[in-house]
Design an enzyme around this catalytic site. Structure first.
Site, PDB file in Angstrom:
ATOM      1  N   ASP A  81      -7.469   7.666  -9.453  1.00 48.67           N
ATOM      2  CA  ASP A  81      -8.201   8.158 -10.319  1.00 48.67           C
ATOM      3  C   ASP A  81      -8.184   9.145 -10.224  1.00 48.67           C
ATOM      4  O   ASP A  81      -7.831  10.639 -10.976  1.00 48.67           O
ATOM      5  CB  ASP A  81      -8.784   7.431 -11.027  1.00 48.67           C
ATOM      6  CG  ASP A  81      -9.718   6.749  -9.083  1.00 48.67           C
ATOM      7  OD1 ASP A  81     -10.078   6.662  -9.014  1.00 48.67           O
ATOM      8  OD2 ASP A  81     -11.260   6.554  -9.495  1.00 48.67           O
ATOM      9  N   TYR A 115       4.994  -4.099  -7.586  1.00 46.48           N
ATOM     10  CA  TYR A 115       6.619  -4.544  -8.292  1.00 46.48           C
ATOM     11  C   TYR A 115       7.233  -5.679  -7.362  1.00 46.48           C
ATOM     12  O   TYR A 115       8.445  -6.275  -7.578  1.00 46.48           O
ATOM     13  CB  TYR A 115       7.540  -3.509  -7.831  1.00 46.48           C
ATOM     14  CG  TYR A 115       7.296  -2.082  -8.455  1.00 46.48           C
ATOM     15  CD1 TYR A 115       6.228  -1.390  -9.117  1.00 46.48           C
ATOM     16  CD2 TYR A 115       8.225  -1.707 -10.011  1.00 46.48           C
ATOM     17  CE1 TYR A 115       5.898  -0.897 -10.081  1.00 46.48           C
ATOM     18  CE2 TYR A 115       8.016  -0.916 -10.741  1.00 46.48           C
ATOM     19  CZ  TYR A 115       6.995  -0.670 -11.404  1.00 46.48           C
ATOM     20  OH  TYR A 115       6.456   0.653 -12.212  1.00 46.48           O
ATOM     21  N   ASP A 151       4.541   5.294  -9.616  1.00 41.62           N
ATOM     22  CA  ASP A 151       5.157   5.767 -11.020  1.00 41.62           C
ATOM     23  C   ASP A 151       4.608   6.714 -11.536  1.00 41.62           C
ATOM     24  O   ASP A 151       4.770   7.208 -12.073  1.00 41.62           O
ATOM     25  CB  ASP A 151       5.253   3.643 -11.227  1.00 41.62           C
ATOM     26  CG  ASP A 151       5.774   3.954 -13.067  1.00 41.62           C
ATOM     27  OD1 ASP A 151       7.216   4.767 -12.822  1.00 41.62           O
ATOM     28  OD2 ASP A 151       5.273   2.986 -14.083  1.00 41.62           O
ATOM     29  N   LYS A 171      -5.819   3.418  -3.259  1.00 43.43           N
ATOM     30  CA  LYS A 171      -7.479   3.141  -4.210  1.00 43.43           C
ATOM     31  C   LYS A 171      -8.193   1.650  -2.656  1.00 43.43           C
ATOM     32  O   LYS A 171      -7.998   1.335  -3.479  1.00 43.43           O
ATOM     33  CB  LYS A 171      -7.106   2.381  -5.345  1.00 43.43           C
ATOM     34  CG  LYS A 171      -8.193   1.941  -5.953  1.00 43.43           C
ATOM     35  CD  LYS A 171      -8.705   3.191  -6.956  1.00 43.43           C
ATOM     36  CE  LYS A 171     -10.108   2.694  -7.552  1.00 43.43           C
ATOM     37  NZ  LYS A 171     -10.877   3.730  -8.411  1.00 43.43           N
TER      38      LYS A 171
END
Ligand code: IPM
Ligand code: MG
Length: 373
Positions: free
Chosen positions: A245, A142, A269, A212
């Site tokens: 994930d 962002y 988010d 991740k």
């Protein structure tokens, strides 16, 4: 009675206006000693003035203790340009989401998203879910540092210093785009600390770090490192970590294995929508954007233009956002009373909007909550 709180009141557009009307009904019912100051924000100001978040609203926020924010329509670059008043077209104005700008401008670095399954809500995925998401709110993907077309300077620098850039280096400037994921030690440290402090104060047993880092090694690696460092300061609270994930599967499979989750901006988010869906959907997702001097509370949902003006959407997310604002202001009793009244309305099941299978209107739900206060 002391001086009233000064609250910036920013309904925005679409259904934002309707759910904010509902929030006002319950805030008045708990008799919050507040002065509500209306601020201009939203799609109409983009179209008319070329700025959805005008300077006067920024100035207003600087004078306020807290703010309630409804929702705002946003559209992709070309659609946004097309709706601009003719005098602003072709001037290179770029629409950027006002809430994202607000988070950055006021350094509202904590995005706090509690997701609690209120008993008896027919939309609960499972009864008893009680998750809290801490989302970093100012950096990551962002950051707004983005390029399309990609300038020659950037291409040459990347070609000179990054091997993995080789397959891209001969593309025409317009044939690819670059968005920078920027994560800082400071930003990572403070959001993780906020999550652990919350866990400590609220007797939460575990904080899960979402990332991740196996693939996005630089930025998520840094986030994870900082998180592990902070966690050591809180030996009484368990800590684990999970890939973004995998956690989407695990959260669905066994939400009771999780408690407080903390994540960089974009993953936060994503999981906050997932968690909101497990407790009834976006009609129940409430959110606090919290900084040191200012906090802005909002429903997690958008402006749902197709429902605008119908007073049919569920105001509970916004009512719960108002409850979060009361907590942040230190009005604990009022916050608790509002939460209990809302929980009672949900449990009773008489005033339900369409998403919950009923035919109550937005303001009926607010009135039902008021009648319990
Ligand atoms: C949210 C929303 C916003 C975001 C949008 C409206 C810019 O999805 O608050 O979660 O991406 O942060
Ligand atoms: Mg979102």
């Amino acid at each position: 009675m002391g001086a009233p709180y000064r609250i910036a009141w920013l309904p925005g557009d679409g259904i934002g206006r309707e759910v904010m009307e509902a929030a006002r009904i319950v805030l008045d019912a708990v008799q919050l000693n507040a002065e509500y100051v209306d601020g201009d924000i939203g799609w109409e100001f983009w179209c008319r003035e070329g700025d959805a978040f005008p300077q006067r609203t920024i100035d207003l926020l600087r004078t306020c203790d807290a703010s309630m924010f409804g929702a705002i329509t946003s559209k992709p670059v070309k659609a946004a340009e097309a709706e601009l008043d003719a005098q602003f077209r072709g001037k290179g104005l770029v629409y950027r989401s006002p809430i994202v700008r607000m988070r950055q401008l006021f350094d509202l670095y904590i995005c706090l998203r509690p997701c609690k399954a209120y008993p008896g809500n027919p939309l609960n995925f499972k009864e008893g879910i009680d998750l809290v998401v801490f989302r970093e709110n100012t950096e990551d993907l962002y950051s707004g540092v983005e390029f399309h077309p990609v300038p020659q300077e950037l291409r040459s620098v990347l070609a000179g210093i990054s091997k993995p850039f080789a397959p891209f280096q001969h593309l025409a400037a317009d044939e690819y785009a670059v968005s920078c994921k920027i994560n800082t030690k400071k930003g990572s440290e403070r959001i993780v600390r906020a999550a652990f402090e919350f866990a400590r104060k609220n007797n939460r047993r575990k904080v899960t770090i979402v990332h991740k880092a196996n693939v996005v090694r630089a930025t998520d690696g840094l986030f994870l490192e900082e998180a592990k460092r902070v966690a050591k300061e809180y030996p009484a609270i368990a800590m684990d970590d999970a890939n973004i994930d995998a956690i989407c599967m695990w959260l669905l499979k066994n939400p009771f294995n999780y408690d407080v989750l903390v994540a960089p901006n974009l993953y936060g988010d994503i999981i906050s929508d997932l968690c909101a869906q497990m407790v009834g959907g976006l009609g129940f997702g409430c959110s606090g954007n919290i900084g040191t001097n200012l906090a802005v509370f909002e429903p997690t949902h958008g402006s749902a233009p197709k429902y605008a003006g119908q007073y049919k959407v569920n105001p509970i997310a916004t009512i719960l956002a108002a409850k979060m604002m009361l907590e942040w202001l230190g009005e604990t009793q009022k916050a608790t009373a509002l939460e209990q009244a809302t929980a009672e309305v949900i449990r009773e099941g008489k005033a339900r909007t369409y998403d919950m299978g009923g035919n109550a209107k937005t303001l009926d739900v607010a009135q039902a909550v008021r009648s319990k206060l």
